[in-house]
Design a protein around this motif. Structure first.
Motif, PDB file in Angstrom:
ATOM      1  N   VAL A   1     -10.417  13.341 -22.830  1.00  0.00           N
ATOM      2  CA  VAL A   1     -10.691  13.484 -20.754  1.00  0.00           C
ATOM      3  C   VAL A   1      -9.199  14.380 -21.045  1.00  0.00           C
ATOM      4  N   ALA A   2      -9.503  15.646 -20.727  1.00  0.00           N
ATOM      5  CA  ALA A   2      -7.872  16.655 -20.373  1.00  0.00           C
ATOM      6  C   ALA A   2      -8.072  17.077 -18.608  1.00  0.00           C
ATOM      7  N   ARG A   3      -7.207  16.138 -18.324  1.00  0.00           N
ATOM      8  CA  ARG A   3      -7.128  16.379 -16.957  1.00  0.00           C
ATOM      9  C   ARG A   3      -5.601  17.172 -16.722  1.00  0.00           C
ATOM     10  N   ALA A   4      -6.025  18.021 -14.981  1.00  0.00           N
ATOM     11  CA  ALA A   4      -5.533  18.643 -14.906  1.00  0.00           C
ATOM     12  C   ALA A   4      -3.509  19.042 -15.119  1.00  0.00           C
ATOM     13  N   ASP A   5      -2.601  17.883 -14.870  1.00  0.00           N
ATOM     14  CA  ASP A   5      -1.402  17.963 -15.506  1.00  0.00           C
ATOM     15  C   ASP A   5      -1.425  17.994 -17.040  1.00  0.00           C
ATOM     16  N   GLY A   6      -2.646  17.696 -17.586  1.00  0.00           N
ATOM     17  CA  GLY A   6      -2.608  18.387 -19.509  1.00  0.00           C
ATOM     18  C   GLY A   6      -2.381  17.110 -20.110  1.00  0.00           C
ATOM     19  N   ALA A   7      -2.575  16.027 -19.563  1.00  0.00           N
ATOM     20  CA  ALA A   7      -2.623  14.882 -19.834  1.00  0.00           C
ATOM     21  C   ALA A   7      -3.914  14.570 -20.340  1.00  0.00           C
ATOM     22  N   VAL A   8      -4.115  13.619 -21.526  1.00  0.00           N
ATOM     23  CA  VAL A   8      -4.663  13.620 -22.705  1.00  0.00           C
ATOM     24  C   VAL A   8      -5.693  12.414 -22.634  1.00  0.00           C
ATOM     25  N   GLU A   9      -7.235  12.057 -22.362  1.00  0.00           N
ATOM     26  CA  GLU A   9      -7.031  10.543 -22.378  1.00  0.00           C
ATOM     27  C   GLU A   9      -7.682  10.015 -23.712  1.00  0.00           C
TER      28      GLU A   9
ATOM     29  N   ARG B   1       0.802  -1.247   0.059  1.00  0.00           N
ATOM     30  CA  ARG B   1      -0.235   0.182   0.321  1.00  0.00           C
ATOM     31  C   ARG B   1       0.546   1.499   0.626  1.00  0.00           C
ATOM     32  N   PHE B   2       2.169   1.008  -0.291  1.00  0.00           N
ATOM     33  CA  PHE B   2       2.824   2.192  -0.359  1.00  0.00           C
ATOM     34  C   PHE B   2       3.140   3.110  -2.002  1.00  0.00           C
ATOM     35  N   PHE B   3       1.925   2.580  -2.790  1.00  0.00           N
ATOM     36  CA  PHE B   3       2.159   3.159  -3.886  1.00  0.00           C
ATOM     37  C   PHE B   3       1.577   4.955  -3.677  1.00  0.00           C
ATOM     38  N   ASP B   4       1.875   5.540  -3.547  1.00  0.00           N
ATOM     39  CA  ASP B   4       1.406   6.807  -3.541  1.00  0.00           C
ATOM     40  C   ASP B   4       0.816   7.687  -4.328  1.00  0.00           C
ATOM     41  N   TYR B   5      -0.198   6.046  -5.557  1.00  0.00           N
ATOM     42  CA  TYR B   5      -0.442   7.139  -6.630  1.00  0.00           C
ATOM     43  C   TYR B   5      -1.887   8.545  -6.789  1.00  0.00           C
ATOM     44  N   MET B   6      -1.527   9.375  -7.258  1.00  0.00           N
ATOM     45  CA  MET B   6      -2.177  10.110  -6.755  1.00  0.00           C
ATOM     46  C   MET B   6      -3.006  10.722  -8.212  1.00  0.00           C
ATOM     47  N   PRO B   7      -4.295  10.453  -8.960  1.00  0.00           N
ATOM     48  CA  PRO B   7      -4.725  10.778 -10.154  1.00  0.00           C
ATOM     49  C   PRO B   7      -5.091  12.413 -10.213  1.00  0.00           C
ATOM     50  N   SER B   8      -5.185  12.955 -11.162  1.00  0.00           N
ATOM     51  CA  SER B   8      -5.069  13.909 -11.128  1.00  0.00           C
ATOM     52  C   SER B   8      -6.990  13.776 -11.579  1.00  0.00           C
ATOM     53  N   ALA B   9      -6.798  15.523 -11.392  1.00  0.00           N
ATOM     54  CA  ALA B   9      -8.555  16.082 -12.233  1.00  0.00           C
ATOM     55  C   ALA B   9      -8.607  16.712 -13.371  1.00  0.00           C
ATOM     56  N   ILE B  10      -9.958  15.799 -13.509  1.00  0.00           N
ATOM     57  CA  ILE B  10     -10.062  15.670 -14.865  1.00  0.00           C
ATOM     58  C   ILE B  10     -11.195  18.015 -15.079  1.00  0.00           C
ATOM     59  N   ARG B  11     -10.611  17.516 -16.306  1.00  0.00           N
ATOM     60  CA  ARG B  11     -10.370  19.739 -16.461  1.00  0.00           C
ATOM     61  C   ARG B  11     -11.363  20.006 -17.260  1.00  0.00           C
ATOM     62  N   ALA B  12     -11.817  18.391 -18.668  1.00  0.00           N
ATOM     63  CA  ALA B  12     -11.918  18.791 -19.556  1.00  0.00           C
ATOM     64  C   ALA B  12     -13.089  17.993 -20.102  1.00  0.00           C
ATOM     65  N   MET B  13     -13.344  17.820 -21.079  1.00  0.00           N
ATOM     66  CA  MET B  13     -13.968  17.041 -21.796  1.00  0.00           C
ATOM     67  C   MET B  13     -14.855  16.957 -23.510  1.00  0.00           C
ATOM     68  N   ALA B  14     -14.699  16.337 -24.693  1.00  0.00           N
ATOM     69  CA  ALA B  14     -15.368  16.673 -25.549  1.00  0.00           C
ATOM     70  C   ALA B  14     -15.252  15.224 -26.307  1.00  0.00           C
TER      71      ALA B  14
END
Lengths: 200, 685
Positions: free
Chosen positions: B33-41, B10-23
């Motif tokens: 989906v665009a995330r707050a860290d600039g990633a696009v999924e 349980r020591f993987f401190d994975y934190m997803p990024s907020a969703i900022r925009a979608m199309a």
């Protein structure tokens, strides 16, 4: 009272005597200096009434002198600003020229960069190399302003926010299997601090 | 059946990024989906909402708005540039500076010829969409104040722009602002605070719908510029609006984490006097809802709680079916954890750094369910920060723990790890072949002699590992000529086979001894989410987004007998209804009949020697079996042994010493570190 808004006005009288009165009409005293008044007084007779000034005239004069005073203050401020700006520019110029000699000494054996310097800067003498300083451009400054705008609108004052701890504890208390408030494993989790509320 | 010691990590401190925009692109059914860290999924809504592609972000690169123009995806952010994304190579294709300061919104017209962006400096800039690029055309009349939101009228002749305290309507032809709609500020204390129009929608009947920071959803008449109706929806901000294709339904997302639906219906049955009426309220989030999309059958929402929620509308889908269930996508559909099986090391991938941990050791034996005492605690060996601004796209550690590699959009970096006694040394391998310029997936051979990197056009580059200089050995290419990226790579333990899967649902198998294509698995309509090669039988096992499982014999180049039996029987309905994909397949070295797989909520060991489950018997029968006597147990057992003790699973591997490594990331740990939610006064608290 309204009187305090008026700057001390030199007291001057000017009288329009009716035409049937004898004697030369004296013009209004200029600025109201004591000497002039004294002069007037000397010239006019003792039992003549002091010159009357209409309310309108003295009001306009008061306003005019007030405006003049404000104008002077504003002009002085602008002059000061101008002076400060010129000084700042001079410092920038000097900084650009002075920065060149003080770059990384360890680099001086490797290739040197060619830079076009403006004539106003000092020429480089000796073994100096130039390195660009990674400075914050105006674009990143604008970006910061925009991010601060969102941050303050969503999380700034007046946004009525609470902590994640409270949210989860409420869920626990109102859930189907009611349980105690949430205690986080790490003490600083979900703390309401400016750093932790960044939406990004 | 088997007892395993489980390392519960349980020591993987994975934190997803907020969703900022979608199309949403209705034609291809893809959600960007665009995330707050600039990633696009990219999520494929037609394939069980599988997260097909991820384009990593970069430092300082925010994406405030996304927009599809045909098959092309454009994004714009506060760095002032419009970016077109290359969905085949999973990187930004190019960026065009708008020179208007930070960009708040981007929107394309319905004809797909023009792109309008709203900028910080108060201008709406029009860009012409050309084949290979976009070109600045002109500015509309400049306004005093930033343009926060934009919406084109479907005809392409008018644009509505949401600003601060007002909405402006522009004539797209002349560029002049024709109407000014003044938005009322909040009541009471918020009277002094400016109201921000966070979102606008322009309907074809010239109705403008606006959502603002005072919590109102307002309906305006676009012809006259007058207010028709106001709905006070929340005390906080209305952050997002979305309208359905047929314009009969509008949804609004708020800071209060609720999504409100308005429908254009008549309040009395039979009458034709339609008006916008507030109908449903959806409470599927815990934090602000910042992005909304209205598809034909569902409302898709995302926000600060980082979860993507798909809520099907019950008047559009059949009730009580798989289709009508609520979907919450909270974890990535690909593995961020790599395990060095021989060395007992775990590699955790974060956007900006990598962590290498050594697993702890326990002692003693126990019965099922016991917690064993820990003899040596797990320790973090390496914390490696990535070089440059780009975020890490993929990473891998070799089974022996001696090599570490990661890739960003701009390059690949390989490191040699030396363990001597208690010291760990990391040295970068500086000479890499030119063909290793970027990778979509990375994988080491089991003997740590070769590195496999999935490159463009679904090809795989093979590199020989050497501490000083790595040489390019070969480039394996598929015959299909697919341009889609490879998202899965796996190599067999004996070093003979390499399998790659791409987002075109193709699975190719290469013979590494001959360095050429061996065969291509028959294409199945759903995208593979995990692949694995059995070390003993050399069978390729694939699990797909629709939860189907196949086993393909590499020697015979055909589906195995077991796989055919499984297809004939059909998978159990409970198995098919799972809503998270299988992310990893691994095998038991001591029992070749075992296939170990996991998704976010369960771990499953498929025992091929046992009979397949029948549809009418319960699938989850482990608890029940334990209570039965020995003889009964063997009669009732079936092949799918599912354990739900570990949640939420990010990774599951089986080490050589028969211990399982389960990397869990409890959702509570993520929620506790999110930004602050709004304070809601609840009765009796």
């Amino acid at each position: 009272t309204a009187a305090r808004w008026f700057l001390p006005v030199p007291w001057s009288y000017s009288t329009q005597r009716p035409s049937h009165c004898s004697g030369a009409r004296q013009g209004p005293a200029a600025g109201g200096e004591a000497s002039d008044l004294g002069g007037l007084l000397l010239e006019s007779s003792d039992d003549e009434a002091p010159e009357e000034v209409t309310f309108e005239d003295s009001k306009t004069q008061a306003l005019r002198s007030m405006k003049d005073a404000l104008d002077t203050v504003r002009r002085e401020k602008e002059q000061l600003k101008e002076k400060r700006r010129r000084r700042q520019e001079l410092f920038q110029e000097q900084k650009v020229c002075v920065l060149a000699p003080s770059t990384d000494q360890s680099d001086h054996k490797t290739n040197s960069f060619r830079v076009n310097w403006t004539p106003s800067c000092f020429s480089l003498k000796g073994n100096y190399t130039v390195a660009t300083v990674k400075e914050r451009s105006s674009a990143t400054f604008q970006q910061q302003v925009a991010q601060d705008f969102i941050q303050s609108r969503l999380y700034g004052p007046g946004s009525c926010r609470t902590t994640n701890n409270e949210l989860l504890s409420l869920q626990n208390k109102k859930g189907r299997n009611q349980s105690a408030a949430v205690q986080f494993v790490k003490k600083d989790w979900g703390e309401f601090s400016p750093k932790s509320v960044r939406p990004c | 059946m088997g007892e395993f010691t489980v390392h519960r990590v349980r020591f993987f401190d994975y934190m997803p990024s907020a969703i900022r925009a979608m199309a949403f692109n209705p034609r291809t059914e893809r959600l960007a989906v665009a995330r707050a860290d600039g990633a696009v999924e990219i999520f494929n809504f037609a394939d069980n909402y599988f997260q097909e592609k991820v384009i990593p972000g970069r430092d300082g690169g925010t994406v405030e708005a996304l927009c599809w123009v045909g098959p092309r995806l454009f994004g714009a952010g506060l760095n002032g540039a419009i970016t077109e994304y290359d969905l085949e190579n999973l990187r930004p294709r190019y960026s065009v500076e708008a020179y208007g300061g930070p960009i708040w919104t981007v929107s394309g017209d319905s004809a797909g010829t023009m792109l309008a962006v709203g900028c910080e400096d108060g201008t709406v800039k029009m860009f012409e969409i050309l084949d290979e690029t976009i070109r600045f055309q002109r500015n509309l009349e400049r306004q005093k104040g930033r343009i926060i939101s934009l919406s084109w009228h479907p005809s392409g002749a008018l644009i509505a722009a949401g600003m601060i305290d007002m909405i402006r309507i522009f004539d797209a032809e002349t560029g002049r602002a024709t109407h000014r709609l003044l938005v009322e500020r909040g009541a009471g204390a918020s009277k002094s605070r400016e109201v921000v129009v966070w979102s606008v929608v322009f309907l074809s009947d010239h109705t403008i719908v606006s959502g603002d920071s005072a919590g109102k959803v307002q309906f305006w008449d676009g012809h006259t510029g007058t207010l028709v109706r106001t709905h006070l929806v929340t005390k906080w901000d209305v952050l997002a609006l979305a309208v359905s294709q047929d314009e009969s339904s509008v949804v609004a997302g708020t800071s209060e984490s609720i999504v409100v639906q308005f429908q254009f219906i008549s309040s009395t049955v039979g009458r034709q006097d339609n008006e916008w009426v507030r109908t449903r309220t959806f409470k599927n989030h815990s934090h602000d809802v910042r992005a909304l999309v209205h598809t034909e059958t569902a409302v898709v929402s995302g926000g600060m709680d980082t979860q993507l929620v798909v809520r099907p509308l019950l008047d559009k889908v059949e009730k009580n079916t798989q289709e009508s269930s609520l979907r919450k996508i909270a974890f990535p559909h690909r593995s961020l954890v790599c395990c060095a099986k021989k060395a007992g090391l775990l590699l955790f991938q974060f956007p900006e750094h990598l962590e290498l941990w050594r697993l702890g050791e326990s002692e003693g034996h126990g019965r099922a369910g016991d917690s064993l005492p820990v003899k040596r605690k797990p320790e973090k060996l390496i914390h490696l920060k990535r070089k440059g601004d780009d975020h890490i796209r993929c990473s891998a550690v070799s089974p022996c723990g001696g090599w570490l590699v990661y890739a960003t959009v701009s390059g690949v970096r390989l490191y040699r790890i030396q363990h001597d006694n208690n010291n760990i040394g990391v040295t970068k391998v500086s000479k890499l072949p030119k063909s290793l310029c970027s990778a979509h997936q990375l994988c080491f051979s089991s003997d740590s002699s070769k590195l496999f990197a999935a490159s463009g056009l679904s090809s795989v580059v093979v590199v020989a590992l050497d501490p000083l200089e790595c040489k390019h050995l070969h480039t394996l290419r598929p015959k299909s000529g697919s341009r889609q990226p490879v998202h899965l790579l796996c190599v067999s333990d004996d070093g003979k086979w390499l399998a790659s899967a791409n987002t075109d649902c193709e699975v190719h198998v290469y013979n590494l001894k001959k360095m050429k294509l061996h065969c291509k698995v028959p294409v199945y309509s759903s995208c593979p989410t995990a692949i694995g090669i059995n070390p003993v039988t050399s069978n390729l096992v694939t699990v797909h987004a629709d939860q189907q499982v196949f086993e393909f014999s590499l020697q015979q180049k055909e589906y195995t007998e077991w796989s055919r039996r499984l297809q004939q029987r059909g998978l159990h309905p409970v198995w098919l209804q799972r809503d998270t994909p299988v992310a990893h397949i691994t095998f038991n070295p001591r029992n070749p009949a075992h296939i170990v797989l996991h998704d976010v909520f369960m771990l499953c060991i498929i025992d091929q020697s046992l009979p397949l489950p029948e549809a009418r018997t319960p699938l989850l029968n482990q608890m029940m079996l334990r209570s039965l006597p020995e003889a009964e147990r063997s009669r009732q057992s079936h092949a799918f042994k599912i354990c739900k003790s570990f949640q939420h699973l990010l990774s599951m591997t089986l080490l050589d010493d028969q211990s399982l490594v389960a990397v869990e990331r409890p959702l509570l740990d993520i929620v506790s570190q999110l930004p602050a939610p709004v304070r809601q006064k609840k009765f009796a608290t």
